[in-house]
Design a protein around this motif. Structure first.
Motif, short mmCIF file in Angstrom:
data_model
loop_
_atom_site.label_atom_id
_atom_site.label_comp_id
_atom_site.label_asym_id
_atom_site.label_seq_id
_atom_site.Cartn_x
_atom_site.Cartn_y
_atom_site.Cartn_z
N PRO A 121 0.98 -1.02 0.04
CA PRO A 121 -0.01 0.11 0.11
C PRO A 121 0.82 1.16 0.06
CG PRO A 121 -0.12 -1.14 2.08
CD PRO A 121 0.72 -1.85 1.35
N ALA A 122 0.48 2.16 -0.64
CA ALA A 122 1.24 3.53 -0.73
C ALA A 122 0.96 4.11 0.64
CB ALA A 122 0.45 4.56 -1.84
N THR A 123 2.13 4.85 1.09
CA THR A 123 2.22 5.54 2.44
C THR A 123 1.10 6.83 2.32
OG1 THR A 123 4.14 4.81 2.73
CG2 THR A 123 3.20 6.61 4.10
N SER A 124 1.34 7.64 1.17
CA SER A 124 0.24 8.73 0.70
C SER A 124 0.39 8.95 -0.86
CB SER A 124 0.73 9.82 1.47
OG SER A 124 2.02 10.51 0.96
N GLY A 125 -0.21 9.95 -1.19
CA GLY A 125 -0.39 10.21 -2.72
C GLY A 125 -1.37 9.40 -3.14
N THR A 126 -1.80 9.58 -4.73
CA THR A 126 -2.93 8.85 -5.22
C THR A 126 -2.11 7.90 -6.36
OG1 THR A 126 -3.35 10.68 -6.75
CG2 THR A 126 -4.50 10.73 -4.86
N LEU A 127 -2.84 6.81 -6.38
CA LEU A 127 -2.46 6.05 -7.44
C LEU A 127 -3.61 5.16 -8.20
CD1 LEU A 127 -0.10 4.32 -8.79
CD2 LEU A 127 -0.49 2.68 -7.03
N ARG A 128 -3.72 5.36 -9.31
CA ARG A 128 -4.90 4.57 -9.95
C ARG A 128 -4.07 3.52 -10.80
NH1 ARG A 128 -9.66 5.53 -7.75
NH2 ARG A 128 -10.63 5.27 -10.11
N VAL A 129 -4.67 2.35 -11.05
CA VAL A 129 -4.21 1.26 -12.02
C VAL A 129 -5.30 0.80 -12.64
CG1 VAL A 129 -2.67 -0.89 -12.00
CG2 VAL A 129 -2.19 0.72 -10.13
N LEU A 130 -5.08 0.82 -13.96
CA LEU A 130 -6.41 0.40 -14.67
C LEU A 130 -7.41 1.06 -14.31
CD1 LEU A 130 -5.63 -3.67 -14.75
CD2 LEU A 130 -5.29 -1.85 -16.49
N GLY A 131 -7.51 2.38 -13.91
CA GLY A 131 -8.70 3.15 -13.42
C GLY A 131 -9.12 2.65 -12.20
N MET A 132 -8.52 1.78 -11.38
CA MET A 132 -9.02 1.53 -10.23
C MET A 132 -8.06 1.87 -9.25
SD MET A 132 -10.68 -2.27 -11.07
CE MET A 132 -9.53 -2.67 -12.31
N ASP A 133 -8.56 1.65 -7.75
CA ASP A 133 -7.71 1.99 -6.63
C ASP A 133 -7.23 0.84 -5.92
OD1 ASP A 133 -6.85 3.04 -4.30
OD2 ASP A 133 -9.17 3.42 -3.24
N PRO A 134 -5.68 0.83 -6.17
CA PRO A 134 -5.31 -0.46 -5.47
C PRO A 134 -5.49 -0.81 -3.98
CG PRO A 134 -3.61 0.92 -6.55
CD PRO A 134 -4.96 1.79 -6.34
N ALA A 135 -5.92 0.24 -3.22
CA ALA A 135 -6.23 -0.01 -1.91
C ALA A 135 -7.59 -0.88 -1.53
CB ALA A 135 -6.40 1.19 -1.15
N SER A 136 -8.47 -0.77 -2.58
CA SER A 136 -9.79 -1.34 -2.38
C SER A 136 -10.04 -2.08 -3.48
CB SER A 136 -11.07 -0.33 -2.20
OG SER A 136 -11.00 0.57 -3.45
N GLN A 137 -9.46 -2.04 -4.63
CA GLN A 137 -9.82 -2.99 -5.52
C GLN A 137 -8.57 -3.79 -6.30
OE1 GLN A 137 -11.35 0.49 -7.49
NE2 GLN A 137 -13.13 -0.54 -8.33
N GLY A 138 -7.74 -4.33 -5.18
CA GLY A 138 -6.55 -5.12 -5.55
C GLY A 138 -6.76 -6.28 -6.32
N ARG A 139 -8.05 -6.91 -6.00
CA ARG A 139 -8.04 -8.16 -6.45
C ARG A 139 -8.55 -8.12 -7.98
NH1 ARG A 139 -9.72 -13.47 -3.80
NH2 ARG A 139 -9.68 -12.59 -1.80
N GLN A 140 -9.45 -7.17 -8.14
CA GLN A 140 -9.86 -6.80 -9.65
C GLN A 140 -8.64 -6.37 -10.48
OE1 GLN A 140 -11.56 -5.90 -6.93
NE2 GLN A 140 -13.44 -5.12 -7.43
N ILE A 141 -7.82 -5.58 -9.97
CA ILE A 141 -6.53 -5.02 -10.83
C ILE A 141 -5.54 -6.16 -10.99
CG2 ILE A 141 -4.39 -3.65 -10.23
CD1 ILE A 141 -6.14 -1.64 -8.58
N ARG A 142 -5.30 -6.98 -9.90
CA ARG A 142 -4.40 -8.01 -10.20
C ARG A 142 -4.87 -9.14 -11.07
NH1 ARG A 142 -4.13 -8.01 -4.68
NH2 ARG A 142 -5.05 -9.91 -4.41
N SER A 143 -6.07 -9.31 -11.31
CA SER A 143 -6.83 -10.34 -12.23
C SER A 143 -6.54 -9.85 -13.55
CB SER A 143 -8.29 -10.51 -11.86
OG SER A 143 -8.83 -9.36 -12.39
N ARG A 144 -6.22 -8.54 -13.84
CA ARG A 144 -5.82 -7.94 -15.17
C ARG A 144 -4.30 -7.66 -15.21
NH1 ARG A 144 -10.39 -3.69 -15.29
NH2 ARG A 144 -9.39 -3.02 -17.16
N LEU A 145 -3.49 -7.92 -14.48
CA LEU A 145 -1.88 -7.72 -14.24
C LEU A 145 -1.19 -8.89 -14.58
CD1 LEU A 145 -1.02 -5.28 -11.41
CD2 LEU A 145 -1.56 -4.58 -13.65
N GLY A 146 -0.03 -8.69 -15.45
CA GLY A 146 0.99 -9.78 -15.59
C GLY A 146 2.29 -9.26 -14.74
N VAL A 147 2.61 -10.26 -13.81
CA VAL A 147 3.64 -9.59 -13.22
C VAL A 147 4.82 -10.60 -13.11
CG1 VAL A 147 4.52 -9.36 -10.45
CG2 VAL A 147 2.14 -8.72 -11.08
N VAL A 148 6.07 -10.09 -13.28
CA VAL A 148 7.27 -10.94 -13.45
C VAL A 148 8.17 -10.40 -12.46
CG1 VAL A 148 9.20 -11.43 -14.92
CG2 VAL A 148 6.88 -11.01 -16.09
#
Lengths: 254, 303
Positions: B56-83
C-alpha cells in the motif's frame, strides 16, 4: 472460497510428487509404534495390571491418534509454510494473482487438515489391524484426533510465520512437539506427572484431544465432559488462525 | 476505455523512517513500454509493488487500470501480469505444473489453462521442456518461464522487475527479443532496470529515479539530447584532469577514466593531442543514458 480451493489444489499438485513415500510412512510408523509401545512395553504394563480395565494397547491407541494428528499438523504447517514464504516464494507468486492472504492461509490450513485426515485414517486402520481397537472405537477416536489437528495446525503456522528463518523450527519440534507427545497423557495419565506439572498439561491442546479420544473410544470415566475438550480445541484453533492471519499480513504486505 | 493505465500523483512509500519513494508523479499510457531506470535502492521495486497492489502507498494517489489499489486490488491483479525480480518458481515442479497452478489462481478452467500453456511455451521457446522440472533449467529459461507465467491471464498491463538482471549477454538478447515481440503486439509494459542498454532497447519512455525521486523523464533520445552534448570522449590519463580544462563542454572524472562531453568528440581528441597529452587509452562514442544519469546525479548507474 474459490481462491482458497485453488490454493488447496496447488498443494495437492505438489503432493503428487511425494505421495508414495508419505503413504508408506503413514502405515509403517504406526505399525512400529504400536508394536514397540503397545505390544512390547504393553506386555510389561499388563503383567502389572497397569492400565486397569483395558489392555495397555487399547489405552494407548486412541491417544496416539490424537498425538499423530498433532505431529502431522505440525509437519504441514511448519516447513511448507516457511518454504512458501521464504524458499520457494510461492506465497509471493500467488499474491501477484487475485489470490489474497486469507486464501493463502485458509487454503494451506484446509490442505493441512486433508493430510491430517489421511494420516489419522491410516493410523486408525493399523490400530484395528493390530486388534487395539474395534472398527467402531477407532472411528469414534478419529473425530477428536481430527479436532486436535484443527487446533494445532494454525498454531504452528502462526509460530512459523513469525520466524525469521528455519532454525526456530528445529527448536519447535525439539522443545514443543516432542515433549507434548511424551507428556500429554498419551502414554500415561497425567495424574502420574508431578503435582505442579499437571495444570500445565491441562493447558496443552493435545491433552484435550487425547482425553476426548480415550473417552469416546473406551468409554472410560472422563475427568471432563467431552464438550469441554471440544470447546477448548475449537477456541484455540480460532484464536491461532486469527493470529496467523495477522502475522502473515505483516510478513507479506510491506 | 481508459487511456492511461497507471496514474500516480505525489506517490510516497515509507518504511519507518526510510523514504523509499519520495513523492513521484508519472503516467503510463496504453500500448506504451515505460521504464524506471535507476541504481539499486532508487525506489523502482517499491513503486512496482505499489502498482502491483501488494504494497500500500503511504500517501499520494495511485490509479491502476482506472481502479484504486487499496480497495480493488483483486480486480486489478486479475488483469495484471507480474514478473517479479526473483522468479519465485517452484523448482520441484515441472514447467507445466508451474503454469497450471498459476493459471488456476486466475480461476481459469484446466482446459483453458492447458490451451494457453501450449501457446505460452512456444512464445517462451520452452515447448520441449514442458514436462521437465524447473530446477535444472538455465537462468534464461527460468526467466522466460516466469514471463510466460505472467502472461497466462492475458494481462492488459505487464510489470517486469529487472527482467534481465543476472543473465548472460546471449540470454539477455533472447529475452529482449521476446519482450520486443510483446511490444509489437501492442502490450503495455512497465520495466524497471539499472541497465541503460536495456532501457534504450525496450522503453518508449522512461523516468530516471534516484533516492526515491524522479530526476528526469522522456524518451531515451529526448533524455540524451536534453542532458548530454551528444558525444563522449573517454580517456585514461597520466596527467591530472586539469590539463583538459577548456576542452569539451564538461569533464567528469571516474575511478578509472575521464569522460569529456562534447558535441564533436573528434575535435576534442585532436585538441588533447595538440596540447601534447598522450592518453593511455582514448575512445569516442555516442552519449548514452548512462551519461544522462551521470549528468543528473553525478554518479554512475552500476557501481
Amino acid at each position: 472460497m474459490t481462491g482458497r480451493l485453488r490454493v488447496v489444489e496447488s498443494h495437492a499438485r505438489r503432493y503428487r510428487h511425494t505421495w508414495r513415500s508419505s503413504v508408506f510412512t503413514g502405515f509403517v510408523n504406526p505399525a512400529f509404534l504400536l508394536a514397540a509401545m503397545g505390544l512390547g512395553l504393553g506386555s510389561l504394563v499388563d503383567a502389572n495390571n497397569g492400565a486397569g480395565a483395558f489392555s495397555y494397547l487399547a489405552f494407548l491407541a486412541p491417544g496416539l491418534l490424537a498425538a499423530t494428528a498433532m505431529q502431522t499438523a505440525a509437519g504441514e504447517s511448519s516447513y511448507p509454510v516457511m518454504a512458501g514464504i521464504k524458499w520457494i516464494k510461492s506465497y509471493e507468486a500467488a499474491l501477484a494473482t487475485p489470490i489474497g492472504i486469507r486464501d493463502l492461509l485458509g487454503g494451506q490450513q484446509i490442505w493441512s487438515m486433508i493430510r491430517v485426515a489421511q494420516v489419522v485414517a491410516a493410523f486408525a486402520l493399523v490400530e484395528v489391524l493390530f486388534g487395539a481397537l474395534s472398527v467402531r472405537q477407532a472411528a469414534l477416536a478419529t473425530i477428536p484426533a481430527l479436532m486436535t489437528g484443527v487446533a494445532f495446525s494454525p498454531a504452528i503456522a502462526w509460530f512459523t510465520i513469525r520466524l525469521e528463518n528455519d532454525s526456530g523450527l528445529a527448536g519447535l519440534f525439539r522443545f514443543g512437539i516432542i515433549p507434548l507427545f511424551l507428556f500429554s497423557g498419551t502414554f500415561f495419565p497425567i495424574s502420574q506427572l508431578p503435582e505442579q506439572m499437571q495444570p500445565l498439561a491441562v493447558l496443552t491442546p493435545l491433552w484435550h484431544g487425547v482425553e476426548w479420544a480415550r473417552d469416546w473410544a473406551l468409554g472410560s470415566p472422563p475427568l471432563w465432559p467431552w464438550q469441554w475438550h471440544a470447546t477448548a480445541l475449537a477456541a484455540f484453533a480460532v484464536a491461532c488462525f486469527w493470529g496467523a492471519h495477522r502475522a502473515l499480513v505483516r510478513r507479506m504486505i510491506l | 476505455m481508459i487511456e492511461d493505465l497507471v496514474e500516480a500523483e505525489g506517490l510516497v512509500k515509507r518504511f519507518g523512517d526510510f523514504t523509499a519513494v519520495d513523492s513521484i508523479d508519472f503516467t503510463v499510457g496504453r500500448g506504451e513500454a515505460f521504464g524506471f531506470l535507476g541504481p539499486n535502492g532508487a525506489g523502482k521495486s517499491s513503486t512496482m509493488k505499489m502498482i502491483g497492489t501488494v504494497s500500500p502507498a503511504t500517501s499520494g494517489t495511485l490509479r491502476v487500470l482506472g481502479m484504486d489499489p487499496a480497495s480493488q486490488g483483486r480486480q486489478i491483479r486479475s488483469r495484471l501480469g507480474v514478473v517479479p525480480q526473483d522468479n519465485s518458481l517452484d523448482m520441484e515442479l515441472t514447467v507445466e505444473e508451474n503454469l497450471m497452478i498459476y493459471g488456476r489462481y486466475f480461476d481459469l478452467s484446466r482446459r483453458e489453462v492447458r490451451a494457453r500453456i501450449a501457446d505460452l511455451l512456444e512464445f517462451a521457446q520452452l515447448t520441449d521442456r514442458r514436462t521437465s522440472k524447473v530446477e535444472p533449467l538455465s537462468g534464461g529459461m527460468k526467466r522466460r518461464l516466469t514471463i510466460a507465467r505472467g502472461l497466462i491471464n492475458r494481462p492488459e498491463l505487464i510489470l517486469l522487475d529487472e527482467p534481465t538482471t543476472g543473465l548472460d549477454p546471449q540470454a539477455r538478447h533472447v529475452l529482449w527479443d521476446r519482450l520486443y515481440r510483446l511490444k509489437r503486439e501492442g502490450a503495455t509494459l512497465i520495466i524497471t532496470t539499472h541497465y541503460m542498454d536495456e532501457a534504450e532497447q525496450l522503453c518508449d519512455r522512461l523516468v530516471i529515479m534516484d533516492n526515491g525521486r524522479i530526476v528526469g523523464e522522456g524518451s531515451p533520445r529526448e533524455l540524451i539530447d536534453r542532458h548530454t552534448s551528444g558525444e563522449v570522449l573517454e580517456l585514461r590519463l597520466e596527467e591530472p584532469v586539469g590539463a583538459l580544462s577548456g576542452i569539451g563542454d564538461h569533464t567528469e572524472e571516474l575511478a578509472d577514466r575521464v569522460l569529456v562531453a562534447s558535441r564533436d568528440a573528434e575535435s576534442a581528441l585532436a585538441e588533447v593531442h595538440a596540447r601534447g597529452i598522450n592518453p593511455a587509452m582514448s575512445l569516442i562514442r555516442r552519449a548514452t543514458l548512462e551519461d544522462v544519469f551521470l549528468t543528473l546525479t553525478g554518479r554512475t548507474l552500476v557501481d
